[in-house]
Design a protein around this motif. Structure first.
Motif, PDB file in Angstrom:
ATOM      1  N   GLN A   3       0.841  -1.200   0.000  1.00 38.22           N
ATOM      2  CA  GLN A   3       0.000   0.000   0.000  1.00 38.22           C
ATOM      3  C   GLN A   3       0.880   1.256   0.000  1.00 38.22           C
ATOM      4  O   GLN A   3       1.961   1.250   0.590  1.00 38.22           O
ATOM      5  CB  GLN A   3      -0.862   0.003   1.255  1.00 38.22           C
ATOM      6  N   GLU A  30       3.651  -2.963   6.769  1.00 41.13           N
ATOM      7  CA  GLU A  30       3.280  -3.409   5.423  1.00 41.13           C
ATOM      8  C   GLU A  30       4.195  -4.529   4.943  1.00 41.13           C
ATOM      9  O   GLU A  30       3.761  -5.463   4.279  1.00 41.13           O
ATOM     10  CB  GLU A  30       3.345  -2.235   4.435  1.00 41.13           C
ATOM     11  N   ALA A  47       3.164  -7.737   6.609  1.00 40.68           N
ATOM     12  CA  ALA A  47       1.899  -8.215   6.027  1.00 40.68           C
ATOM     13  C   ALA A  47       2.149  -8.840   4.652  1.00 40.68           C
ATOM     14  O   ALA A  47       1.610  -9.915   4.347  1.00 40.68           O
ATOM     15  CB  ALA A  47       0.901  -7.063   5.937  1.00 40.68           C
ATOM     16  N   ALA A  48       2.986  -8.172   3.853  1.00 45.29           N
ATOM     17  CA  ALA A  48       3.288  -8.707   2.515  1.00 45.29           C
ATOM     18  C   ALA A  48       4.017 -10.043   2.635  1.00 45.29           C
ATOM     19  O   ALA A  48       3.766 -10.973   1.857  1.00 45.29           O
ATOM     20  CB  ALA A  48       4.143  -7.702   1.736  1.00 45.29           C
ATOM     21  N   VAL A  68       3.699 -12.237   4.970  1.00 38.59           N
ATOM     22  CA  VAL A  68       2.727 -13.286   5.318  1.00 38.59           C
ATOM     23  C   VAL A  68       1.992 -13.724   4.049  1.00 38.59           C
ATOM     24  O   VAL A  68       1.839 -14.914   3.781  1.00 38.59           O
ATOM     25  CB  VAL A  68       1.731 -12.792   6.406  1.00 38.59           C
ATOM     26  N   ARG A  69       1.597 -12.742   3.251  1.00 36.73           N
ATOM     27  CA  ARG A  69       0.889 -13.072   1.998  1.00 36.73           C
ATOM     28  C   ARG A  69       1.774 -13.921   1.079  1.00 36.73           C
ATOM     29  O   ARG A  69       1.296 -14.816   0.392  1.00 36.73           O
ATOM     30  CB  ARG A  69       0.461 -11.786   1.267  1.00 36.73           C
ATOM     31  N   ASP A  70       3.093 -13.636   1.093  1.00 34.57           N
ATOM     32  CA  ASP A  70       4.017 -14.349   0.204  1.00 34.57           C
ATOM     33  C   ASP A  70       4.488 -15.687   0.769  1.00 34.57           C
ATOM     34  O   ASP A  70       5.347 -16.352   0.168  1.00 34.57           O
ATOM     35  CB  ASP A  70       5.258 -13.486  -0.076  1.00 34.57           C
ATOM     36  N   GLY A  71       4.017 -16.032   1.954  1.00 33.81           N
ATOM     37  CA  GLY A  71       4.421 -17.310   2.544  1.00 33.81           C
ATOM     38  C   GLY A  71       5.820 -17.284   3.132  1.00 33.81           C
ATOM     39  O   GLY A  71       6.444 -18.331   3.330  1.00 33.81           O
ATOM     40  N   HIS A 126       5.116 -16.360   9.040  1.00 29.41           N
ATOM     41  CA  HIS A 126       3.925 -17.080   9.492  1.00 29.41           C
ATOM     42  C   HIS A 126       2.927 -16.079  10.056  1.00 29.41           C
ATOM     43  O   HIS A 126       3.315 -14.991  10.517  1.00 29.41           O
ATOM     44  CB  HIS A 126       4.343 -18.073  10.584  1.00 29.41           C
ATOM     45  N   GLU A 127       1.648 -16.409  10.039  1.00 29.10           N
ATOM     46  CA  GLU A 127       0.641 -15.443  10.533  1.00 29.10           C
ATOM     47  C   GLU A 127       0.878 -15.045  11.997  1.00 29.10           C
ATOM     48  O   GLU A 127       0.606 -13.907  12.384  1.00 29.10           O
ATOM     49  CB  GLU A 127      -0.780 -15.968  10.319  1.00 29.10           C
ATOM     50  N   ARG A 153       8.605 -22.934   3.207  1.00 28.38           N
ATOM     51  CA  ARG A 153       8.878 -21.619   3.771  1.00 28.38           C
ATOM     52  C   ARG A 153      10.384 -21.423   3.992  1.00 28.38           C
ATOM     53  O   ARG A 153      10.933 -20.358   3.741  1.00 28.38           O
ATOM     54  CB  ARG A 153       8.116 -21.446   5.093  1.00 28.38           C
TER      55      ARG A 153
END
Ligand code: ATP
Ligand code: MG
Length: 250
Positions: free
Chosen positions: A2, A18, A21-22, A24-27, A30-31, A110
């Protein structure tokens, strides 16, 4: 990612958020790494988002320990790869030290992705994708490591480490250097040298101090590592935090 306006008063912090967060989205992260990051943010807020003198002191003694080490290893997890892959590689090259992917929530995919991120920043070899050894006393996959990496290392740098693993590495007789914004965590309390600072500030500061420390005789480095009193430094961090909090609203 963003678009965050540079004029935003919390620009730096939002950029790091950010990035996590990115990742996590990219694997890559970990969350649960989001939660760890949030806890780190809270402590960074209390510190004033700056490297306090106690952090600087710990960073220098940590570099001394890494320069004296026979087999120093920098441990990298998802959050560290997301926030500071470039600084990890720069420190590993400057010392020199090995890099090893070491994950709490491990999957080979991962681990491989994180190794690729490190390689994209110039790392040559990265341990940890195909583990060959196990840290004694750690259940299941959390203890996986490499024989020539963390398993046989004499000094290990563990940014954002879990308390259990930090304790297990200490039990193996290793010098463990932790980077952890929370001075109250078990990791912070059980490491040999605890750097209470953000990884994004600590790692570049460590690399920067190498030329100065390298010029010192080995005996001077040994003296500074041997004389390090970690609990005393942590107590000073706590004193800094309470003094700062008390001064904020009077
Ligand atoms: P412990 O297991 O040592 O008691 P914990 O369970 O509280 O710690 P973990 O989730 O195991 O915490 O590890 C994350 C740690 O990393 C937290 O203590 C958090 O403060 C710290 N941390 C998060 N982000 C950063 C960062 N950018 N730089 C340095 N430390 C961070
Ligand atoms: Mg933990």
């Amino acid at each position: 990612m963003q678009d965050i306006p540079k004029s935003h008063p919390r620009y730096e912090s939002l950029v790091l958020r950010e990035r996590i967060a990115a990742a996590v989205r990219d694997g890559i992260a970990h969350e649960t790494g989001l939660i760890a990051h949030g806890r780190g943010e809270a402590f960074d807020y209390l510190l004033g988002e700056t490297s306090i003198p106690e952090a600087r002191a710990a960073e220098e003694v940590a570099v001394a320990a890494l320069l004296l080490a026979e087999n120093p290893v920098l441990s990298v997890n998802g959050n560290v790869a997301a926030l500071a892959a470039d600084s990890c590689v720069a420190l590993a090259k400057a010392l020199p030290a090995s890099l090893e992917v070491n994950l709490f929530h491990r999957t080979e995919q991962r681990a491989e992705k994180i190794a690729q991120v490190l390689k994209s920043h110039g790392a040559f070899g990265v341990f940890g994708v195909h583990p060959t050894a196990h840290i004694p006393g750690l259940a299941s996959d959390r203890g996986l490591c490499e024989q020539n990496g963390i398993f046989s290392a004499d000094v290990v740098l563990v940014p954002l480490e879990d308390g259990d693993r930090c304790e297990a590495l200490r039990r193996m007789g290793k010098t463990v250097i932790a980077i952890d914004l929370n001075p109250l965590s078990r990791t912070a309390k059980t490491a040999s040298i605890t750097i209470v600072d953000n990884v994004v500030r600590a790692l570049p500061a460590m690399t920067q101090s190498i030329p100065k420390l390298r010029r010192l005789p080995r005996s001077a480095l040994e003296k500074s590592v041997g004389g390090w009193e970690n609990q005393k430094n942590l107590a000073k961090v706590m004193a800094f935090l309470s003094k700062r909090l008390n001064a904020l609203y009077v």
